[in-house]
Design an enzyme around this catalytic site. Structure first.
Site, short mmCIF file in Angstrom:
data_model
loop_
_atom_site.label_atom_id
_atom_site.label_comp_id
_atom_site.label_asym_id
_atom_site.label_seq_id
_atom_site.Cartn_x
_atom_site.Cartn_y
_atom_site.Cartn_z
N ARG A 152 -5.72 -13.42 -1.35
CA ARG A 152 -5.74 -13.47 -2.82
C ARG A 152 -5.14 -14.79 -3.30
O ARG A 152 -5.60 -15.40 -4.23
CB ARG A 152 -5.00 -12.28 -3.41
CG ARG A 152 -5.81 -11.00 -3.53
CD ARG A 152 -6.40 -10.51 -2.21
NE ARG A 152 -7.11 -9.25 -2.32
CZ ARG A 152 -6.57 -8.04 -2.08
NH1 ARG A 152 -5.31 -7.93 -1.68
NH2 ARG A 152 -7.30 -6.95 -2.22
N ASP A 181 -9.89 -10.94 3.11
CA ASP A 181 -10.04 -9.91 2.08
C ASP A 181 -11.20 -10.35 1.20
O ASP A 181 -11.87 -11.34 1.50
CB ASP A 181 -8.73 -9.72 1.28
CG ASP A 181 -8.55 -8.27 0.84
OD1 ASP A 181 -9.47 -7.76 0.16
OD2 ASP A 181 -7.53 -7.65 1.19
N HIS A 242 -13.34 -4.43 2.08
CA HIS A 242 -12.57 -5.60 1.65
C HIS A 242 -13.12 -6.87 2.31
O HIS A 242 -12.36 -7.67 2.87
CB HIS A 242 -11.08 -5.43 1.97
CG HIS A 242 -10.36 -4.55 0.99
ND1 HIS A 242 -10.21 -4.88 -0.35
CD2 HIS A 242 -9.75 -3.34 1.13
CE1 HIS A 242 -9.53 -3.92 -0.98
NE2 HIS A 242 -9.25 -2.97 -0.11
N ASP A 305 -8.99 0.22 5.17
CA ASP A 305 -8.60 0.83 3.90
C ASP A 305 -9.68 0.68 2.83
O ASP A 305 -10.47 -0.24 2.87
CB ASP A 305 -7.29 0.22 3.39
CG ASP A 305 -7.39 -1.29 3.19
OD1 ASP A 305 -8.00 -1.95 4.05
OD2 ASP A 305 -6.89 -1.80 2.17
N GLU A 306 -9.65 1.61 1.87
CA GLU A 306 -10.40 1.51 0.62
C GLU A 306 -11.87 1.10 0.84
O GLU A 306 -12.28 0.04 0.39
CB GLU A 306 -9.71 0.52 -0.32
CG GLU A 306 -8.31 0.98 -0.68
CD GLU A 306 -7.60 0.05 -1.68
OE1 GLU A 306 -7.00 0.59 -2.61
OE2 GLU A 306 -7.65 -1.18 -1.51
N TRP A 372 0.39 3.71 3.99
CA TRP A 372 0.68 3.06 2.70
C TRP A 372 0.61 4.04 1.54
O TRP A 372 0.98 3.70 0.43
CB TRP A 372 -0.25 1.86 2.47
CG TRP A 372 -1.69 2.17 2.22
CD1 TRP A 372 -2.63 2.52 3.14
CD2 TRP A 372 -2.38 2.13 0.95
NE1 TRP A 372 -3.85 2.70 2.55
CE2 TRP A 372 -3.73 2.47 1.20
CE3 TRP A 372 -1.99 1.84 -0.36
CZ2 TRP A 372 -4.70 2.52 0.19
CZ3 TRP A 372 -2.95 1.89 -1.36
CH2 TRP A 372 -4.28 2.23 -1.08
N TYR A 393 5.96 -1.63 -0.61
CA TYR A 393 5.23 -2.80 -1.13
C TYR A 393 6.14 -3.66 -2.00
O TYR A 393 6.62 -3.23 -3.03
CB TYR A 393 4.03 -2.34 -1.96
CG TYR A 393 2.80 -1.94 -1.16
CD1 TYR A 393 2.85 -1.75 0.21
CD2 TYR A 393 1.57 -1.77 -1.80
CE1 TYR A 393 1.71 -1.40 0.93
CE2 TYR A 393 0.42 -1.41 -1.10
CZ TYR A 393 0.51 -1.22 0.26
OH TYR A 393 -0.62 -0.86 0.96
N PHE A 394 6.32 -4.90 -1.56
CA PHE A 394 7.21 -5.80 -2.29
C PHE A 394 6.52 -6.60 -3.40
O PHE A 394 7.18 -7.38 -4.08
CB PHE A 394 7.91 -6.76 -1.32
CG PHE A 394 9.14 -6.19 -0.67
CD1 PHE A 394 9.53 -4.87 -0.88
CD2 PHE A 394 9.94 -7.00 0.13
CE1 PHE A 394 10.67 -4.36 -0.28
CE2 PHE A 394 11.09 -6.49 0.73
CZ PHE A 394 11.46 -5.17 0.52
N ASP A 395 5.21 -6.42 -3.57
CA ASP A 395 4.59 -7.11 -4.70
C ASP A 395 4.81 -6.34 -6.00
O ASP A 395 4.48 -6.81 -7.07
CB ASP A 395 3.09 -7.32 -4.45
CG ASP A 395 2.40 -6.04 -4.02
OD1 ASP A 395 2.86 -5.41 -3.05
OD2 ASP A 395 1.41 -5.64 -4.67
N TRP A 428 1.35 -8.20 -1.27
CA TRP A 428 -0.02 -8.47 -1.71
C TRP A 428 0.06 -9.57 -2.75
O TRP A 428 0.98 -9.60 -3.56
CB TRP A 428 -0.66 -7.20 -2.28
CG TRP A 428 -0.74 -6.10 -1.26
CD1 TRP A 428 0.10 -5.04 -1.13
CD2 TRP A 428 -1.71 -5.97 -0.21
NE1 TRP A 428 -0.28 -4.26 -0.06
CE2 TRP A 428 -1.39 -4.81 0.52
CE3 TRP A 428 -2.81 -6.73 0.19
CZ2 TRP A 428 -2.14 -4.38 1.62
CZ3 TRP A 428 -3.55 -6.30 1.28
CH2 TRP A 428 -3.22 -5.14 1.98
C1 ACM Z 1 -3.94 -1.14 0.75
O1 ACM Z 1 -3.02 -1.29 -0.06
N1 ACM Z 1 -5.19 -1.10 0.36
C2 ACM Z 1 -3.67 -1.00 2.17
#
Ligand code: ACM
Ligand code: ZN
Length: 716
Positions: A152, A181, A242, A305-306, A372, A393-395, A428
């Site tokens: 990103r 990604d 992704h 994921d996703e 996650w 998650y640190f973002d 992220w």
């Molecule tokens: C994720 O946050 N999609 C692993």
């Protein structure tokens, strides 16, 4: 025999002797009287400890403590191998005339070195010394990691090295490198040059090109740099979702094989690798064949994921594959694909790691699950017999993930450690880049590292972190001071003075905001008053350096400025901060639906009536609406415009529709407008928006109501 003067495990408050500011806190430590003066020291590596002293040697040189030749040596520092110690454990003893450091691996010796670095003190004489001390130490968890999303936003090799230095200081040992990604493919693959020629670059909405990638030589450089600091690099190449950047480079890998641009917005994208074509498999195996040799880690992170399934549902090749393999649904197709990939990796000697979605549809026990989505997924992984890595998650913004929440993080599941390799603190990078990352990571990562190394947060943690933050800031890292977000800005219309007031809050007292509007510019700390329409750019800075891109706020001329508005039904209270003038305040919404400038209605047909206070000449009426389908915000189906002289008799002017598909993910802004053939005389203007209806079948929220978001009724 030496009598310990303080055993810290028992006694934390010795008034006269400062407790060493170590993070993470060691397992056991005894301080004795006296110091080892770091001067004219000789560094020795015993049998089987070759190279273990390299990092300490560099420190000794920097501290002016290394003897130049044999004859000069007054005191010795000796690394020695002790195979009885656990893999990452170490023991060292500092005495006035010698230091001995024992470990069974180079990693253990490096951890000892990091503890010694933190213990070094500058004496009044200006020379350096270590207190006489004995430390026995070993980690609670084997996987003490962080993940960095370089897709990103891109981070240079120089940045990565500085970052790895900081991870190593905290005895973190895994760097999970999220290399691909949707918004960028960041690693060179020689057989598929377009992955980086095309997939590493995107054209932002303002027309600028953004991107970058690592050559294979640079990857080797980063991996070696990490290894020298005891850190294993675990690469991640996302599969089977992704992957928009890869599909932009090689459209033939997707089900529809259509041309895509590397996306510039965030979210989950529908185009994923086709599981039907054999060529997709050839591609992925070729990519692995080139990349795996660059990473000595025993693990490879394959994403998982996703993954939206709608393309697979409509793809003949995917459906044929399901038929041939006896798979009942697309979920099983994903599980089959992950299993096939896992087998390939296993043949290459690698264990597959994947995000917790890989549990769906059946998962082989040898895979490592990165959890996650919380405890429920962790319980599933445990029940399925998989080892797991947990996450925090640190973002997350500091206001949302407070220091207390970070302190409460515990990787255990239902109080038990079985199956838990450890945890990661992923960053992220949608909203974060090299300028701001320090604010999100420090001091959270000190808390995380202490938890992962010791299994707990030990006494005095805040006091022990403080000198680390001072040192980090001295090295140019921005750090967070409290649970305040890095930068918040609100602009409000002030009807009494017909002006706009920008109120900002920076996360640190030593930040300011640079503003620019047309030819004017300046800096301010909390409040800026604007007297005319235009676009103002607000850039938060630390030490004069921007820490984020500018936030641009646009104020438009509007005949309806400050006019009374009647909104029925009223907008949702969670969005839009000005219920009195939100639709007539001259302020346009930004690309962010949560910016307080957009008003929202869920599953409703809002009607907005504006009172211009007297009959005026009206030549155009318009209203701007937002679409961001991923968060359920869809353009209204239609907008109708009416005017009235008295508020009782209404004249319809026109109805405007649009041709933007719901599939266009956004965020995008569309203006609906009415332009009567000749200017009208009107005091009242009414705008009625028709909701687009339920979310379509392919949508994650299929069948639910959609939102309408609008920011301003502009009358000219
Ligand atoms: C994720 O946050 N999609 C692993
Ligand atoms: Zn397909």
């Amino acid at each position: 025999m030496r009598i310990p003067i303080i055993a810290y495990a028992l006694c934390f408050s010795a008034a006269t002797i400062a407790q060493p500011a170590l993070v993470p806190w060691p397992k056991s430590m005894e301080e004795h009287e006296g110091v080892f003066a770091i001067q004219l020291a000789g560094l020795l590596e015993g049998t089987g400890a070759d190279g273990w002293g390299t990092m300490l040697r560099a420190d000794l040189v920097a501290m002016g403590g290394l003897a130049h030749n044999q004859d000069e040596i007054l005191r010795s520092i000796r690394f020695q191998r002790d195979d009885k110690l656990d893999k990452e454990a170490y023991v060292f003893t500092v005495e006035p005339d010698q230091v001995t450091i024992a470990a069974s691996t180079r990693e253990g010796a490096l951890h000892a070195t990091q503890t010694l670095r933190q213990l070094a003190r500058k004496e009044n004489t200006g020379t350096w010394a270590w207190p006489c001390i004995r430390v026995e130490d070993a980690p609670a968890y084997a996987w003490r990691g962080t993940m960095l999303d370089v897709s990103r936003h891109f981070y240079t090799v120089d940045f990565l090295k500085r970052y790895l230095d900081e991870l190593a200081r905290l005895k973190l040992n895994i760097f999970h490198w999220h290399l691909t990604d949707d918004q960028g493919w960041r690693v060179e693959v020689k057989k598929y040059p377009k992955l980086t020629e095309v997939g590493a670059w995107r054209t932002e909405t303002d027309g600028t090109r953004y991107g970058g990638f690592y050559t294979q030589e640079q990857v080797k450089e980063v991996v070696a740099y990490a290894a020298a600091r005891g850190i294993t690099v675990v690469p991640e190449v996302e599969f089977p979702g992704h992957c928009s950047a890869a599909l932009a480079a090689y459209p033939e890998l997707g089900c529809r094989q259509d041309t895509l641009a590397v996306p510039t917005t965030w979210g989950v994208f529908h185009d994923v690798y086709c599981m039907g074509w054999d060529s997709t498999w050839t591609f992925f195996q070729d990519v692995l064949d080139e990349l795996l040799p660059l990473f000595p880690a025993p693990w490879f992170h394959a994403g998982g994921d996703e993954v939206p399934k709608d393309r697979w549902e409509r793809c003949n090749a995917c459906q044929e594959r399901m038929h041939k393999e006896g798979l009942d649904n697309e979920q099983e197709l994903q599980a089959w694909a992950m299993k096939r990939l896992q087998n390939y990796l296993a043949r290459k000697g690698k264990r597959m790691v994947g995000w917790d979605e890989i549990l769906e549809g059946g998962l082989d026990k040898a895979a490592v699950v990165e959890v996650w989505r919380g405890d429920e997924q962790a319980r599933k992984a445990r029940a399925n017999g998989n080892e797991m890595v947990r996450t925090i998650y640190f973002d997350a913004s500091p206001a949302n993930l407070t220091m207390d929440a970070v302190k409460a993080f515990d990787p255990r599941v239902d109080g038990a450690v079985n199956g838990i390799l450890g945890a990661e603190c992923p960053v992220w990078s949608e909203r974060i880049d090299a300028r701001s990352i320090g604010y999100y990571v420090f001091p959270r990562i000190q808390l995380f590292a202490e938890r992962m190394w010791t299994g707990a947060l030990n006494s005095g943690i805040d006091r022990r972190i403080a000198p680390q933050l001072t040192r980090l800031e001295g090295d140019g890292w921005i750090t967070a001071q409290a649970d305040k977000d890095l930068f918040l800005s609100k602009v409000r219309y002030q009807p009494a003075t017909r002006s706009w007031q920008a109120t900002t809050r920076c996360g640190r007292a030593d930040m300011d905001v640079a503003w620019a509007m047309g030819r004017d510019s300046g800096t301010f700390n909390d409040t800026l008053v604007l007297h005319a329409p235009g676009t103002v750019a607000l850039t938060p800075r630390w030490r004069g350096r921007p820490v984020e891109d500018a936030t641009a706020i646009t104020i438009v001329p509007n005949l309806a400025l400050g006019a009374k508005q009647r909104v029925l039904p009223p907008a949702d209270r969670r969005y839009g901060s000005d219920p009195l003038h939100g639709m007539t305040d001259g302020l346009l919404g930004t690309g962010s639906y949560g910016d307080d400038l957009w008003q929202g209605w869920w599953g409703m047909d809002p009607s907005i009536t504006i009172d211009l206070d007297s009959v005026r000449t009206v030549s155009e009426i318009s209203i701007r609406c937002l679409q961001q389908a991923g968060v359920w915000i869809v353009l209204p189906k239609s907008v109708s415009f009416e005017t009235s002289r008295d508020g009782k008799q209404w004249t319809s002017i026109s109805m405007d529709v649009h041709h933007v598909p719901v599939e266009t993910p956004g965020p995008l802004v569309h203006a609906f407008a009415a332009q009567p053939a000749t200017a009208l005389q009107a005091r009242y203007v009414r705008v009625q928006l028709r909701n687009s209806g339920k979310l379509p079948a392919w949508h994650m929220g299929a069948g639910a109501d959609s939102w309408i978001f609008a920011d301003e009724v502009v009358v000219r």
